[in-house]
Design a protein around this motif. Structure first.
Motif, mmCIF file in Angstrom:
data_model
loop_
_atom_site.group_PDB
_atom_site.id
_atom_site.type_symbol
_atom_site.label_atom_id
_atom_site.label_comp_id
_atom_site.label_asym_id
_atom_site.label_seq_id
_atom_site.Cartn_x
_atom_site.Cartn_y
_atom_site.Cartn_z
ATOM 1 N N ARG A 11 0.875 -1.175 0.000
ATOM 2 C CA ARG A 11 0.000 0.000 0.000
ATOM 3 C C ARG A 11 0.904 1.213 0.000
ATOM 4 O O ARG A 11 1.972 1.207 0.611
ATOM 5 N N TYR A 12 0.491 2.250 -0.730
ATOM 6 C CA TYR A 12 1.312 3.463 -0.833
ATOM 7 C C TYR A 12 1.155 4.305 0.427
ATOM 8 O O TYR A 12 0.114 4.243 1.091
ATOM 9 N N PRO A 13 2.186 5.094 0.774
ATOM 10 C CA PRO A 13 2.098 5.938 1.978
ATOM 11 C C PRO A 13 0.847 6.828 1.943
ATOM 12 O O PRO A 13 0.451 7.303 0.876
ATOM 13 N N THR A 38 -6.176 -5.064 -16.093
ATOM 14 C CA THR A 38 -6.729 -3.792 -16.564
ATOM 15 C C THR A 38 -6.017 -2.629 -15.859
ATOM 16 O O THR A 38 -5.240 -2.844 -14.925
ATOM 17 N N SER A 39 -6.333 -1.418 -16.291
ATOM 18 C CA SER A 39 -5.718 -0.228 -15.727
ATOM 19 C C SER A 39 -6.011 -0.126 -14.223
ATOM 20 O O SER A 39 -7.156 -0.311 -13.797
ATOM 21 N N GLY A 40 -4.967 0.115 -13.456
ATOM 22 C CA GLY A 40 -5.143 0.289 -12.015
ATOM 23 C C GLY A 40 -5.162 -1.010 -11.227
ATOM 24 O O GLY A 40 -5.342 -0.997 -10.005
ATOM 25 N N GLY A 42 -2.688 -2.956 -10.570
ATOM 26 C CA GLY A 42 -1.484 -3.130 -9.732
ATOM 27 C C GLY A 42 -0.273 -3.650 -10.484
ATOM 28 O O GLY A 42 0.748 -3.966 -9.872
ATOM 29 N N LYS A 43 -0.354 -3.703 -11.818
ATOM 30 C CA LYS A 43 0.732 -4.289 -12.624
ATOM 31 C C LYS A 43 2.055 -3.538 -12.445
ATOM 32 O O LYS A 43 3.099 -4.132 -12.190
ATOM 33 N N SER A 44 2.006 -2.203 -12.606
ATOM 34 C CA SER A 44 3.254 -1.418 -12.526
ATOM 35 C C SER A 44 3.836 -1.462 -11.118
ATOM 36 O O SER A 44 5.061 -1.512 -10.950
ATOM 37 N N THR A 45 2.962 -1.440 -10.124
ATOM 38 C CA THR A 45 3.435 -1.523 -8.737
ATOM 39 C C THR A 45 4.189 -2.839 -8.546
ATOM 40 O O THR A 45 5.299 -2.858 -7.996
ATOM 41 N N LEU A 46 3.602 -3.932 -9.032
ATOM 42 C CA LEU A 46 4.250 -5.243 -8.902
ATOM 43 C C LEU A 46 5.559 -5.267 -9.696
ATOM 44 O O LEU A 46 6.560 -5.804 -9.221
ATOM 45 N N ASP A 163 7.492 -3.128 -18.650
ATOM 46 C CA ASP A 163 6.203 -2.544 -18.265
ATOM 47 C C ASP A 163 5.566 -1.871 -19.475
ATOM 48 O O ASP A 163 5.858 -0.715 -19.780
ATOM 49 N N GLU A 164 4.702 -2.596 -20.153
ATOM 50 C CA GLU A 164 4.022 -2.104 -21.359
ATOM 51 C C GLU A 164 5.027 -1.453 -22.311
ATOM 52 O O GLU A 164 4.876 -0.284 -22.677
ATOM 53 N N PRO A 165 6.056 -2.193 -22.734
ATOM 54 C CA PRO A 165 7.159 -1.564 -23.474
ATOM 55 C C PRO A 165 6.776 -1.041 -24.849
ATOM 56 O O PRO A 165 7.507 -0.237 -25.412
HETATM 57 N N1 LIG Z 1 2.730 6.582 -6.120
HETATM 58 C C1 LIG Z 1 1.470 6.220 -5.851
HETATM 59 N N2 LIG Z 1 0.828 6.712 -4.768
HETATM 60 C C2 LIG Z 1 -0.434 6.337 -4.463
HETATM 61 N N3 LIG Z 1 -1.164 5.465 -5.196
HETATM 62 C C3 LIG Z 1 -0.581 4.952 -6.295
HETATM 63 C C4 LIG Z 1 0.762 5.297 -6.689
HETATM 64 N N4 LIG Z 1 1.060 4.622 -7.823
HETATM 65 C C5 LIG Z 1 -0.029 3.889 -8.122
HETATM 66 N N5 LIG Z 1 -1.011 4.084 -7.221
HETATM 67 C C6 LIG Z 1 -2.338 3.429 -7.197
HETATM 68 O O1 LIG Z 1 -2.127 2.033 -7.102
HETATM 69 C C7 LIG Z 1 -3.082 1.324 -7.881
HETATM 70 C C8 LIG Z 1 -2.334 0.409 -8.848
HETATM 71 O O2 LIG Z 1 -1.600 1.224 -9.774
HETATM 72 P P1 LIG Z 1 -0.612 0.607 -10.867
HETATM 73 O O3 LIG Z 1 0.035 1.748 -11.565
HETATM 74 O O4 LIG Z 1 0.238 -0.413 -10.223
HETATM 75 O O5 LIG Z 1 -1.678 -0.121 -11.831
HETATM 76 P P2 LIG Z 1 -1.501 -0.629 -13.344
HETATM 77 O O6 LIG Z 1 -2.229 -1.930 -13.418
HETATM 78 O O7 LIG Z 1 -0.074 -0.640 -13.716
HETATM 79 O O8 LIG Z 1 -2.280 0.480 -14.173
HETATM 80 P P3 LIG Z 1 -1.987 1.030 -15.667
HETATM 81 O O9 LIG Z 1 -2.210 -0.140 -16.595
HETATM 82 O O10 LIG Z 1 -3.028 2.095 -15.830
HETATM 83 O O11 LIG Z 1 -0.575 1.539 -15.700
HETATM 84 C C9 LIG Z 1 -3.929 2.364 -8.589
HETATM 85 O O12 LIG Z 1 -5.132 2.510 -7.847
HETATM 86 C C10 LIG Z 1 -3.088 3.629 -8.504
HETATM 87 O O13 LIG Z 1 -3.914 4.770 -8.438
#
Ligand SMILES: Nc1ncnc2c1ncn2[C@@H]1O[C@H](COP(=O)(O)OP(=O)(O)OP(=O)(O)O)[C@@H](O)[C@H]1O
Length: 228
Positions: A11-13, A38-40, A42-46, A163-165
């Protein structure tokens, strides 16, 4: 061997909700693992956690069975995992020439950046050596992404987090970059975590696919068991 994400939650701060919930994925040597969502979701976070750019609130990242997140940034192993971003410009300083940027990375990796090295790198990644005199904004998205790949490969990583290169590129550049990535993976026996929302492309390139929904892995599909 490879990369293991073990029961990671994040979880983000200052945020209440977890964006990753008890996620486990494995990336074996020389394997292409797709991460669909799908968008949001959590892919990029992972992806950033897998690349060691973000430390998860809970869980472990193991690189060749050793805790990866505990290593200091300068630790050599960290360079064994590199990340390619959706926007290739983030890999370069916007104010200096690409030549200068590449020279810095060559130096950091203890490699000589002379006329021969420049010509060879440019040829391999489909760039004219003269284009390296420009700043990043003066190259096309496809050219810049190919250079970002060249840059990421300099420390000789075993794993690339992609990441979506190709999602910001036109159709022709997408095909060029994808072809290049697949050829490099075979030649260098790299492992890829291929993050995308493109189901057809993901199925085409991946040995295994994880699907993520709202921070939870919902499907884990082995497509090509012969590779594992
Ligand atoms: N730095 C951040 N601070 C707070 N919340 C964040 C931050 N980065 C991402 N999030 C939230 O974390 C969740 C997952 O985001 P993430 O970017 O990992 O998704 P994603 O699947 O990669 O989306 P996309 O395909 O649109 O890039 C989203 O709800 C996003 O708003």
């Amino acid at each position: 061997m490879g990369l293991k994400i073990d029961r990671v939650s994040h979880r983000y701060p200052q945020q209440e909700d977890f964006v990753l919930k008890d996620v486990s994925i494995t990336l074996e040597d020389s394997q292409i693992v797709g991460l669909l969502g799908t968008s949001g979701s959590g892919k990029s976070t992972l992806g950033q956690i897998a690349a060691g750019l973000l430390r998860p609130v809970q869980g472990k990242v193991l690189y060749n069975n050793e805790p990866f997140q505990a290593l200091p940034a300068r630790e050599k192993k960290r360079k064994r995992i590199q990340m390619i971003f959706q926007h290739p410009e983030v890999s370069f300083n916007p104010r200096i020439s690409l030549d200068k940027s590449m020279e810095e990375v060559y130096k950091l990796c203890g490699k000589a950046y002379n006329t021969e090295a420049r010509r060879e790198m440019a040829g391999q990644f489909g760039i004219y050596p003269e284009q390296l005199k420009r700043v990043p904004a003066q190259l096309s998205g496809g050219e810049l992404q190919r250079l970002a790949i060249a840059r990421a490969l300099l420390p000789e990583p075993d794993i690339l987090i992609l990441d979506e290169p190709t999602s910001m590129l036109d159709v022709i550049s997408q095909a060029q970059v994808m072809r290049m990535l697949l050829a490099l993976q075979k030649k260098r026996k790299l492992s890829y975590l291929f993050i995308t929302h493109d189901v057809a492309l993901c199925r085409y390139v991946s040995d295994k696919i994880y699907t993520i929904e709202e921070g939870v892995i919902v499907e884990d599909k082995q497509l090509n068991p012969a590779v594992v």
